[in-house]
Design a protein around this motif. Structure first.
Motif, PDB file in Angstrom:
ATOM      1  N   HIS A   1       0.828  -1.201   0.000  1.00 46.50           N
ATOM      2  CA  HIS A   1       0.000   0.000   0.000  1.00 46.50           C
ATOM      3  C   HIS A   1       0.863   1.252   0.000  1.00 46.50           C
ATOM      4  CE1 HIS A   1       0.841  -0.882   4.214  1.00 46.50           C
ATOM      5  NE2 HIS A   1       0.738   0.428   4.422  1.00 46.50           N
ATOM      6  N   GLU A   2       0.264   2.352  -0.392  1.00 47.63           N
ATOM      7  CA  GLU A   2       0.912   3.658  -0.377  1.00 47.63           C
ATOM      8  C   GLU A   2       0.036   4.630   0.399  1.00 47.63           C
ATOM      9  OE1 GLU A   2       2.230   5.378  -4.051  1.00 47.63           O
ATOM     10  OE2 GLU A   2       2.440   3.416  -4.972  1.00 47.63           O
ATOM     11  N   HIS A   3       0.665   5.455   1.217  1.00 49.59           N
ATOM     12  CA  HIS A   3      -0.040   6.496   1.961  1.00 49.59           C
ATOM     13  C   HIS A   3       0.164   7.823   1.259  1.00 49.59           C
ATOM     14  CE1 HIS A   3      -0.859   4.285   5.793  1.00 49.59           C
ATOM     15  NE2 HIS A   3       0.074   3.488   5.267  1.00 49.59           N
ATOM     16  N   LEU A   4      -0.906   8.538   1.025  1.00 46.63           N
ATOM     17  CA  LEU A   4      -0.846   9.903   0.516  1.00 46.63           C
ATOM     18  C   LEU A   4      -1.378  10.798   1.622  1.00 46.63           C
ATOM     19  CD1 LEU A   4      -1.203   7.933  -2.028  1.00 46.63           C
ATOM     20  CD2 LEU A   4      -1.635  10.034  -3.257  1.00 46.63           C
ATOM     21  N   GLU A   5      -0.614  11.817   1.960  1.00 42.29           N
ATOM     22  CA  GLU A   5      -0.929  12.648   3.125  1.00 42.29           C
ATOM     23  C   GLU A   5      -1.091  14.109   2.753  1.00 42.29           C
ATOM     24  OE1 GLU A   5      -1.403  11.308   6.115  1.00 42.29           O
ATOM     25  OE2 GLU A   5      -0.768   9.294   5.545  1.00 42.29           O
ATOM     26  N   SER A   6      -1.939  14.791   3.503  1.00 44.53           N
ATOM     27  CA  SER A   6      -2.159  16.220   3.331  1.00 44.53           C
ATOM     28  C   SER A   6      -0.841  16.982   3.487  1.00 44.53           C
ATOM     29  CB  SER A   6      -3.168  16.717   4.381  1.00 44.53           C
ATOM     30  OG  SER A   6      -3.363  18.100   4.267  1.00 44.53           O
ATOM     31  N   GLY A   7      -0.575  17.885   2.560  1.00 45.31           N
ATOM     32  CA  GLY A   7       0.632  18.702   2.633  1.00 45.31           C
ATOM     33  C   GLY A   7       1.880  18.019   2.104  1.00 45.31           C
ATOM     34  N   ILE A   8       1.797  16.725   1.794  1.00 52.44           N
ATOM     35  CA  ILE A   8       2.953  15.997   1.245  1.00 52.44           C
ATOM     36  C   ILE A   8       2.626  15.591  -0.195  1.00 52.44           C
ATOM     37  CG2 ILE A   8       4.473  13.997   1.489  1.00 52.44           C
ATOM     38  CD1 ILE A   8       3.860  14.128   4.531  1.00 52.44           C
ATOM     39  N   ASN A   9       1.746  14.589  -0.361  1.00 52.37           N
ATOM     40  CA  ASN A   9       1.332  14.152  -1.699  1.00 52.37           C
ATOM     41  C   ASN A   9      -0.008  14.758  -2.095  1.00 52.37           C
ATOM     42  OD1 ASN A   9       2.048  11.632   0.147  1.00 52.37           O
ATOM     43  ND2 ASN A   9       3.267  11.479  -1.712  1.00 52.37           N
ATOM     44  N   LEU A  10      -0.737  15.268  -1.107  1.00 51.19           N
ATOM     45  CA  LEU A  10      -2.068  15.825  -1.326  1.00 51.19           C
ATOM     46  C   LEU A  10      -2.087  17.293  -0.919  1.00 51.19           C
ATOM     47  CD1 LEU A  10      -4.193  12.933   0.236  1.00 51.19           C
ATOM     48  CD2 LEU A  10      -3.656  13.277  -2.178  1.00 51.19           C
ATOM     49  N   GLU A  11      -3.047  18.012  -1.455  1.00 45.75           N
ATOM     50  CA  GLU A  11      -3.202  19.414  -1.110  1.00 45.75           C
ATOM     51  C   GLU A  11      -3.506  19.563   0.381  1.00 45.75           C
ATOM     52  OE1 GLU A  11      -3.028  22.242  -3.431  1.00 45.75           O
ATOM     53  OE2 GLU A  11      -1.919  20.556  -4.254  1.00 45.75           O
ATOM     54  N   ASP A  12      -3.088  20.683   0.947  1.00 44.62           N
ATOM     55  CA  ASP A  12      -3.412  20.975   2.344  1.00 44.62           C
ATOM     56  C   ASP A  12      -4.918  20.897   2.545  1.00 44.62           C
ATOM     57  OD1 ASP A  12      -0.774  21.396   3.057  1.00 44.62           O
ATOM     58  OD2 ASP A  12      -0.870  23.558   2.734  1.00 44.62           O
ATOM     59  N   GLY A  13      -5.328  20.362   3.665  1.00 40.61           N
ATOM     60  CA  GLY A  13      -6.742  20.222   3.984  1.00 40.61           C
ATOM     61  C   GLY A  13      -7.358  18.921   3.504  1.00 40.61           C
ATOM     62  N   SER A  14      -6.594  18.111   2.785  1.00 40.48           N
ATOM     63  CA  SER A  14      -7.099  16.822   2.317  1.00 40.48           C
ATOM     64  C   SER A  14      -7.151  15.827   3.471  1.00 40.48           C
ATOM     65  CB  SER A  14      -6.170  16.237   1.243  1.00 40.48           C
ATOM     66  OG  SER A  14      -6.213  16.980   0.058  1.00 40.48           O
ATOM     67  N   ILE A  15      -8.019  14.837   3.328  1.00 39.85           N
ATOM     68  CA  ILE A  15      -7.972  13.696   4.242  1.00 39.85           C
ATOM     69  C   ILE A  15      -6.910  12.739   3.720  1.00 39.85           C
ATOM     70  CG2 ILE A  15     -10.370  13.908   4.999  1.00 39.85           C
ATOM     71  CD1 ILE A  15     -11.081  11.630   3.062  1.00 39.85           C
ATOM     72  N   SER A  16      -6.351  11.935   4.585  1.00 41.28           N
ATOM     73  CA  SER A  16      -5.344  10.953   4.169  1.00 41.28           C
ATOM     74  C   SER A  16      -5.973   9.932   3.235  1.00 41.28           C
ATOM     75  CB  SER A  16      -4.758  10.233   5.379  1.00 41.28           C
ATOM     76  OG  SER A  16      -4.072  11.147   6.181  1.00 41.28           O
ATOM     77  N   LEU A  17      -5.172   9.440   2.313  1.00 40.16           N
ATOM     78  CA  LEU A  17      -5.641   8.472   1.332  1.00 40.16           C
ATOM     79  C   LEU A  17      -4.656   7.316   1.291  1.00 40.16           C
ATOM     80  CD1 LEU A  17      -7.667   7.929  -0.997  1.00 40.16           C
ATOM     81  CD2 LEU A  17      -6.117   9.198  -2.486  1.00 40.16           C
ATOM     82  N   ILE A  18      -5.171   6.097   1.344  1.00 35.20           N
ATOM     83  CA  ILE A  18      -4.328   4.911   1.241  1.00 35.20           C
ATOM     84  C   ILE A  18      -4.759   4.149  -0.008  1.00 35.20           C
ATOM     85  CG2 ILE A  18      -3.640   2.734   2.301  1.00 35.20           C
ATOM     86  CD1 ILE A  18      -4.304   4.040   5.024  1.00 35.20           C
ATOM     87  N   LEU A  19      -3.797   3.884  -0.874  1.00 31.60           N
ATOM     88  CA  LEU A  19      -4.024   3.050  -2.053  1.00 31.60           C
ATOM     89  C   LEU A  19      -3.449   1.685  -1.720  1.00 31.60           C
ATOM     90  CD1 LEU A  19      -2.797   5.551  -4.797  1.00 31.60           C
ATOM     91  CD2 LEU A  19      -5.129   5.222  -3.954  1.00 31.60           C
ATOM     92  N   ALA A  20      -4.273   0.648  -1.772  1.00 28.40           N
ATOM     93  CA  ALA A  20      -3.828  -0.675  -1.328  1.00 28.40           C
ATOM     94  C   ALA A  20      -4.156  -1.752  -2.338  1.00 28.40           C
ATOM     95  CB  ALA A  20      -4.495  -1.020   0.008  1.00 28.40           C
ATOM     96  N   ARG A  21      -3.259  -2.715  -2.425  1.00 29.81           N
ATOM     97  CA  ARG A  21      -3.514  -3.903  -3.247  1.00 29.81           C
ATOM     98  C   ARG A  21      -4.077  -4.994  -2.354  1.00 29.81           C
ATOM     99  NH1 ARG A  21      -0.092  -6.545  -8.025  1.00 29.81           N
ATOM    100  NH2 ARG A  21      -1.174  -8.534  -8.110  1.00 29.81           N
ATOM    101  N   ASP A  22      -5.198  -5.542  -2.758  1.00 25.93           N
ATOM    102  CA  ASP A  22      -5.843  -6.613  -1.998  1.00 25.93           C
ATOM    103  C   ASP A  22      -6.293  -7.681  -2.988  1.00 25.93           C
ATOM    104  OD1 ASP A  22      -7.417  -8.301  -0.486  1.00 25.93           O
ATOM    105  OD2 ASP A  22      -8.465  -6.680   0.559  1.00 25.93           O
ATOM    106  N   ASP A  23      -5.493  -8.704  -3.121  1.00 28.66           N
ATOM    107  CA  ASP A  23      -5.792  -9.764  -4.084  1.00 28.66           C
ATOM    108  C   ASP A  23      -6.909 -10.692  -3.620  1.00 28.66           C
ATOM    109  OD1 ASP A  23      -3.886  -8.792  -5.845  1.00 28.66           O
ATOM    110  OD2 ASP A  23      -2.290 -10.098  -5.102  1.00 28.66           O
ATOM    111  N   LYS A  24      -7.407 -10.503  -2.413  1.00 27.56           N
ATOM    112  CA  LYS A  24      -8.523 -11.323  -1.930  1.00 27.56           C
ATOM    113  C   LYS A  24      -9.866 -10.783  -2.421  1.00 27.56           C
ATOM    114  CE  LYS A  24      -5.895 -11.868   2.212  1.00 27.56           C
ATOM    115  NZ  LYS A  24      -5.106 -10.738   1.771  1.00 27.56           N
ATOM    116  N   LEU A  25      -9.885  -9.580  -2.956  1.00 27.09           N
ATOM    117  CA  LEU A  25     -11.144  -8.993  -3.448  1.00 27.09           C
ATOM    118  C   LEU A  25     -11.537  -9.591  -4.769  1.00 27.09           C
ATOM    119  CD1 LEU A  25     -10.633  -5.238  -2.558  1.00 27.09           C
ATOM    120  CD2 LEU A  25     -12.126  -6.871  -1.440  1.00 27.09           C
TER     121      LEU A  25
END
Length: 68
Positions: A44-68
């Protein structure tokens, strides 16, 4: 090319991810990378406000789940 700009926001029932063209390409590349055969389940990858995302964003996690 423009700098990628991505914003994630929402509520308990709806999430919106908005981005400029460069930000959409960045997200697409991240998702294609997660779909790569070399990437293992659970990665998975974490995208965080002020780092990968614009200020004021909620954190976003992109994850691989092969069980889905």
């Amino acid at each position: 090319m423009d700098e990628p700009r991505i914003k994630a926001y929402g509520s308990a029932t709806e999430i919106t991810i908005s981005a400029n063209a460069a930000g959409l390409r960045d997200l697409a590349e991240r998702l294609i990378g997660l779909a790569s055969p070399e990437i293992r389940d659970g990665y998975h990858e974490h995208l965080e406000s002020g780092i990968n995302l614009e200020d004021g964003s909620i954190s976003l996690i992109l994850a691989r789940d092969d069980k889905l």
